[in-house]
Design an enzyme around this catalytic site. Structure first.
Site, PDB file in Angstrom:
ATOM      1  N   HIS A  72     -26.715 -10.124  -7.104  1.00 47.09           N
ATOM      2  CA  HIS A  72     -26.878  -9.552  -8.444  1.00 47.09           C
ATOM      3  C   HIS A  72     -25.510  -9.079  -8.938  1.00 47.09           C
ATOM      4  O   HIS A  72     -24.837  -8.302  -8.258  1.00 47.09           O
ATOM      5  CB  HIS A  72     -27.843  -8.363  -8.420  1.00 47.09           C
ATOM      6  CG  HIS A  72     -29.279  -8.764  -8.256  1.00 47.09           C
ATOM      7  ND1 HIS A  72     -30.329  -7.966  -8.646  1.00 47.09           N
ATOM      8  CD2 HIS A  72     -29.838  -9.897  -7.758  1.00 47.09           C
ATOM      9  CE1 HIS A  72     -31.470  -8.583  -8.395  1.00 47.09           C
ATOM     10  NE2 HIS A  72     -31.202  -9.751  -7.841  1.00 47.09           N
ATOM     11  N   TYR A 201     -33.326   0.203 -13.953  1.00 48.69           N
ATOM     12  CA  TYR A 201     -33.453   1.652 -13.766  1.00 48.69           C
ATOM     13  C   TYR A 201     -33.869   2.232 -15.110  1.00 48.69           C
ATOM     14  O   TYR A 201     -33.084   2.198 -16.062  1.00 48.69           O
ATOM     15  CB  TYR A 201     -32.110   2.260 -13.352  1.00 48.69           C
ATOM     16  CG  TYR A 201     -31.742   2.046 -11.899  1.00 48.69           C
ATOM     17  CD1 TYR A 201     -31.252   0.826 -11.448  1.00 48.69           C
ATOM     18  CD2 TYR A 201     -31.880   3.088 -10.990  1.00 48.69           C
ATOM     19  CE1 TYR A 201     -30.923   0.646 -10.116  1.00 48.69           C
ATOM     20  CE2 TYR A 201     -31.546   2.907  -9.645  1.00 48.69           C
ATOM     21  CZ  TYR A 201     -31.076   1.692  -9.217  1.00 48.69           C
ATOM     22  OH  TYR A 201     -30.757   1.513  -7.902  1.00 48.69           O
ATOM     23  N   PRO A 292     -32.936   7.654  -2.573  1.00 52.42           N
ATOM     24  CA  PRO A 292     -32.696   6.204  -2.643  1.00 52.42           C
ATOM     25  C   PRO A 292     -32.182   5.694  -3.988  1.00 52.42           C
ATOM     26  O   PRO A 292     -31.872   4.511  -4.110  1.00 52.42           O
ATOM     27  CB  PRO A 292     -34.075   5.600  -2.324  1.00 52.42           C
ATOM     28  CG  PRO A 292     -35.057   6.678  -2.610  1.00 52.42           C
ATOM     29  CD  PRO A 292     -34.355   7.984  -2.415  1.00 52.42           C
ATOM     30  N   LYS A 296     -27.826   3.800  -1.130  1.00 51.22           N
ATOM     31  CA  LYS A 296     -26.638   3.991  -0.293  1.00 51.22           C
ATOM     32  C   LYS A 296     -26.923   4.117   1.209  1.00 51.22           C
ATOM     33  O   LYS A 296     -26.019   3.971   2.027  1.00 51.22           O
ATOM     34  CB  LYS A 296     -25.899   5.266  -0.739  1.00 51.22           C
ATOM     35  CG  LYS A 296     -25.116   5.092  -2.013  1.00 51.22           C
ATOM     36  CD  LYS A 296     -23.745   4.524  -1.737  1.00 51.22           C
ATOM     37  CE  LYS A 296     -23.094   3.890  -2.921  1.00 51.22           C
ATOM     38  NZ  LYS A 296     -23.417   2.498  -3.163  1.00 51.22           N
ATOM     39  N   TYR A 384     -21.750   1.849  -7.097  1.00 48.85           N
ATOM     40  CA  TYR A 384     -22.965   1.124  -6.711  1.00 48.85           C
ATOM     41  C   TYR A 384     -22.630  -0.070  -5.811  1.00 48.85           C
ATOM     42  O   TYR A 384     -23.329  -0.327  -4.824  1.00 48.85           O
ATOM     43  CB  TYR A 384     -23.714   0.654  -7.967  1.00 48.85           C
ATOM     44  CG  TYR A 384     -25.184   0.386  -7.714  1.00 48.85           C
ATOM     45  CD1 TYR A 384     -26.162   1.297  -8.088  1.00 48.85           C
ATOM     46  CD2 TYR A 384     -25.608  -0.777  -7.077  1.00 48.85           C
ATOM     47  CE1 TYR A 384     -27.511   1.072  -7.835  1.00 48.85           C
ATOM     48  CE2 TYR A 384     -26.952  -1.015  -6.815  1.00 48.85           C
ATOM     49  CZ  TYR A 384     -27.885  -0.088  -7.201  1.00 48.85           C
ATOM     50  OH  TYR A 384     -29.215  -0.327  -6.940  1.00 48.85           O
TER      51      TYR A 384
HETATM   52  C1  LIG Z   1     -38.256   3.089   0.764  1.00 51.56           C
HETATM   53  C2  LIG Z   1     -36.800   3.104   1.130  1.00 51.56           C
HETATM   54  C3  LIG Z   1     -35.890   2.347   0.379  1.00 51.56           C
HETATM   55  C4  LIG Z   1     -34.544   2.344   0.706  1.00 51.56           C
HETATM   56  N1  LIG Z   1     -33.671   1.565  -0.036  1.00 51.56           N
HETATM   57  C5  LIG Z   1     -32.377   1.493   0.333  1.00 51.56           C
HETATM   58  C6  LIG Z   1     -31.473   0.566  -0.304  1.00 51.56           C
HETATM   59  O1  LIG Z   1     -31.865  -0.172  -1.200  1.00 51.56           O
HETATM   60  N2  LIG Z   1     -30.179   0.514   0.140  1.00 51.56           N
HETATM   61  C7  LIG Z   1     -29.744   1.296   1.163  1.00 51.56           C
HETATM   62  O2  LIG Z   1     -28.551   1.224   1.528  1.00 51.56           O
HETATM   63  N3  LIG Z   1     -30.563   2.165   1.814  1.00 51.56           N
HETATM   64  C8  LIG Z   1     -31.881   2.267   1.432  1.00 51.56           C
HETATM   65  N4  LIG Z   1     -32.744   3.062   2.136  1.00 51.56           N
HETATM   66  C9  LIG Z   1     -32.230   3.850   3.279  1.00 51.56           C
HETATM   67  C10 LIG Z   1     -32.131   3.019   4.548  1.00 51.56           C
HETATM   68  O3  LIG Z   1     -33.371   2.426   4.855  1.00 51.56           O
HETATM   69  C11 LIG Z   1     -31.654   3.932   5.693  1.00 51.56           C
HETATM   70  O4  LIG Z   1     -30.547   4.663   5.247  1.00 51.56           O
HETATM   71  C12 LIG Z   1     -31.270   3.141   6.950  1.00 51.56           C
HETATM   72  O5  LIG Z   1     -32.420   2.651   7.596  1.00 51.56           O
HETATM   73  C13 LIG Z   1     -30.497   4.037   7.925  1.00 51.56           C
HETATM   74  O6  LIG Z   1     -30.209   3.315   9.087  1.00 51.56           O
HETATM   75  P1  LIG Z   1     -30.078   4.091  10.481  1.00 51.56           P
HETATM   76  O7  LIG Z   1     -29.770   3.035  11.478  1.00 51.56           O
HETATM   77  O8  LIG Z   1     -29.179   5.236  10.331  1.00 51.56           O
HETATM   78  O9  LIG Z   1     -31.522   4.725  10.737  1.00 51.56           O
HETATM   79  P2  LIG Z   1     -32.936   4.034  10.925  1.00 51.56           P
HETATM   80  O10 LIG Z   1     -33.041   2.777  10.160  1.00 51.56           O
HETATM   81  O11 LIG Z   1     -33.947   5.095  10.685  1.00 51.56           O
HETATM   82  O12 LIG Z   1     -32.960   3.626  12.459  1.00 51.56           O
HETATM   83  C14 LIG Z   1     -33.060   4.591  13.482  1.00 51.56           C
HETATM   84  C15 LIG Z   1     -33.742   3.961  14.682  1.00 51.56           C
HETATM   85  O13 LIG Z   1     -33.760   4.956  15.726  1.00 51.56           O
HETATM   86  C16 LIG Z   1     -35.031   4.950  16.351  1.00 51.56           C
HETATM   87  N5  LIG Z   1     -35.257   6.273  16.929  1.00 51.56           N
HETATM   88  C17 LIG Z   1     -35.697   7.405  16.320  1.00 51.56           C
HETATM   89  N6  LIG Z   1     -35.762   8.413  17.200  1.00 51.56           N
HETATM   90  C18 LIG Z   1     -35.350   7.911  18.384  1.00 51.56           C
HETATM   91  C19 LIG Z   1     -35.184   8.487  19.673  1.00 51.56           C
HETATM   92  N7  LIG Z   1     -35.484   9.771  19.914  1.00 51.56           N
HETATM   93  N8  LIG Z   1     -34.743   7.712  20.676  1.00 51.56           N
HETATM   94  C20 LIG Z   1     -34.434   6.400  20.441  1.00 51.56           C
HETATM   95  N9  LIG Z   1     -34.586   5.801  19.240  1.00 51.56           N
HETATM   96  C21 LIG Z   1     -35.021   6.552  18.219  1.00 51.56           C
HETATM   97  C22 LIG Z   1     -35.991   4.611  15.219  1.00 51.56           C
HETATM   98  O14 LIG Z   1     -37.191   4.072  15.734  1.00 51.56           O
HETATM   99  C23 LIG Z   1     -35.191   3.589  14.415  1.00 51.56           C
HETATM  100  O15 LIG Z   1     -35.415   2.264  14.827  1.00 51.56           O
HETATM  101  C24 LIG Z   1     -34.093   3.114   1.806  1.00 51.56           C
HETATM  102  C25 LIG Z   1     -34.999   3.857   2.570  1.00 51.56           C
HETATM  103  C26 LIG Z   1     -36.335   3.871   2.246  1.00 51.56           C
HETATM  104  C27 LIG Z   1     -37.303   4.671   3.096  1.00 51.56           C
END
Ligand SMILES: Cc1cc2nc3c(=O)[nH]c(=O)nc-3n(C[C@H](O)[C@H](O)[C@H](O)COP(=O)(O)OP(=O)(O)OC[C@H]3O[C@@H](n4cnc5c(N)ncnc54)[C@H](O)[C@@H]3O)c2cc1C
Length: 397
Positions: A72, A201, A292, A296, A384
């Site tokens: 996009h 948006y 969200p 980011k 963005y």
């Molecule tokens: C509806 C929605 C829409 C979103 N849209 C966007 C977007 O468009 N763009 C964007 O950049 N971000 C977006 N986000 C945010 C994005 O999904 C998160 O920021 C991203 O998943 C973060 O990645 P992470 O690896 O830090 O954490 P997570 O993806 O949460 O991964 C953490 C992992 O750790 C595991 N875990 C948890 N506790 C433990 C434990 N005690 N021991 C071992 N493993 C554990 C979990 O099971 C999980 O698999 C959105 C989020 C949501 C909910």
């Protein structure tokens, strides 16, 4: 069991870190509470910054994002019943990609397992020990019910917003910055073709709406709601009426379809400081959550682990821990910029429950300033599409 870098969590942060470390010859192991299937089925983010896509491509895991994702070159801000395009490509030369997070995770997991990486899915009772010492340990119970101690040189806490790793930083030395917003997002997934070529948006008298996409056949739509709203109380007809009203004007209408998932998402901002304690480094949502609106979260998780890889490469190649202290403050600079951007987009587009007519008119004034000024539009476009990754060591400052 032993590894150099013990990674807690197989989300975007943990998996990208494992990939980058492997390419620098640094051994790691991931401990994850969920099953591979559960991770690969959870639908979350969809917007990838240009830098995130470039990184996936550079490291051999971006081919499907490129082939199946959608590039996009802008977004539409709708207010006063009219659309106003922000031209990302024209303003910054950069774009975003719409490619679902669970597809990114499928690509990463497949690539890591093919390369022989160890990912201990389905672990339980995960806890961290001795993180301030030179020999930190991740303890867990494996799927067979056996207790395991994974001895590490360093631990990367990548366990998401409900993770445990940040609690290993003593309360006295940890500051939790937190803000809850007085509204949530009512989100639906719909079987339908796209309603618009780019994300929409919308600011309206009834509140905010976002028209996004996951694939050509599946659309993601949200509208601002009470954070306590029960999604099951809403009929499909009522949801469509609410969404159509919020985006109405100049003849624009959403293409409706079967709603196959719904839920209410809280809107929160959170930052944990410091992001390092002893041999424990935090990356991704465990250290910071953004509303969200700015798309980011996943992208910030990737930016953290790019930086962390530099720090760990220096440590494992030269034995020098001199960059350890730089990790948290350097990562936090981007985190706070992203917090500001996400808060700004949120406050410009949502209607607070106590908003006065003055507040609503002021928002329209702000939206007009952003969309009618090249400087205003360029700030939105730069933020963005994503700022360049910060680097440390030989590649950075
Ligand atoms: C509806 C929605 C829409 C979103 N849209 C966007 C977007 O468009 N763009 C964007 O950049 N971000 C977006 N986000 C945010 C994005 O999904 C998160 O920021 C991203 O998943 C973060 O990645 P992470 O690896 O830090 O954490 P997570 O993806 O949460 O991964 C953490 C992992 O750790 C595991 N875990 C948890 N506790 C433990 C434990 N005690 N021991 C071992 N493993 C554990 C979990 O099971 C999980 O698999 C959105 C989020 C949501 C909910």
């Amino acid at each position: 069991m032993r590894t150099r870098v013990g990674i807690v969590g197989a989300g975007p942060a943990g998996l990208v870190l494992s990939l980058l470390l492997a390419e620098r010859g640094i051994d790691s192991m991931i401990v994850e509470t969920r099953s591979r299937a559960a991770i690969e089925e959870t639908i979350r983010a969809g917007v990838l910054e240009q830098g995130t896509v470039d990184l996936l491509l550079d490291h051999g895991v971006g081919a499907r994002a490129l082939a199946e994702g959608a590039k996009h070159d802008g977004v539409e801000l709708r207010f006063g019943g009219q659309g106003h395009r922000i031209d990302f490509a024209g303003l910054t030369g950069r774009s975003i990609w719409l490619y679902p997070q669970h597809e990114v995770l499928k690509d990463l997991i497949a690539a890591r397992l093919k390369a022989g990486a160890v990912i201990r899915f389905g672990a339980s009772d995960v806890s961290l020990r001795d993180v301030a010492s030179d020999a930190p340990v991740i303890s867990f119970v494996d799927t067979g019910g056996s207790p395991v101690d994974l001895r590490c040189d360093v631990i990367a806490g990548c366990d998401g917003s409900a993770g445990i790793s940040r609690h290993s930083i003593p309360d006295a030395g940890r500051v939790d910055f937190f803000r809850a917003y007085p509204f949530g997002w009512f989100g639906i997934l719909v079987e339908a073709p796209r309603s618009a070529p780019e994300l929409v948006y919308a600011h309206s008298e009834r509140g905010f709406a976002l028209i996004s996409t996951r694939t050509p056949e599946v659309q993601r739509m949200y509208f601002q709601c009470d954070p306590e709203e029960n999604a099951d109380d809403w009929s499909d007809d009522r949801i469509w009426e609410e969404l159509q009203t919020r985006v109405a004007g100049d003849g624009f209408r959403l293409t409706e379809g079967r709603i196959f998932q719904r839920g209410v998402l809280p809107m929160r901002s959170y930052v944990c400081e410091p992001m390092r304690y002893g041999r424990l480094f935090l990356a991704g949502d465990v250290a910071h959550t953004v509303p969200p609106t700015g798309a980011k979260g996943l992208n910030l998780a990737v930016a953290d682990v790019v930086l962390l890889t530099d720090v760990l490469e220096r440590y494992f190649t030269s034995g020098s821990s001199e960059l350890f202290d730089d990790y948290g403050p350097t990562a936090a600079r981007r985190v706070w910029r992203a917090q500001h951007f996400s808060w700004w987009m949120t406050s410009m587009l949502h209607t607070a429950p106590d908003a006065s007519p003055f507040d609503v008119r002021r928002q329209i004034g702000e939206l007009e300033s952003v969309t009618s000024s090249t400087a205003g539009s360029a700030y939105l476009a730069e933020a963005y599409t994503g700022w360049p990754f910060a680097r440390l060591g030989p590649r950075g400052g």
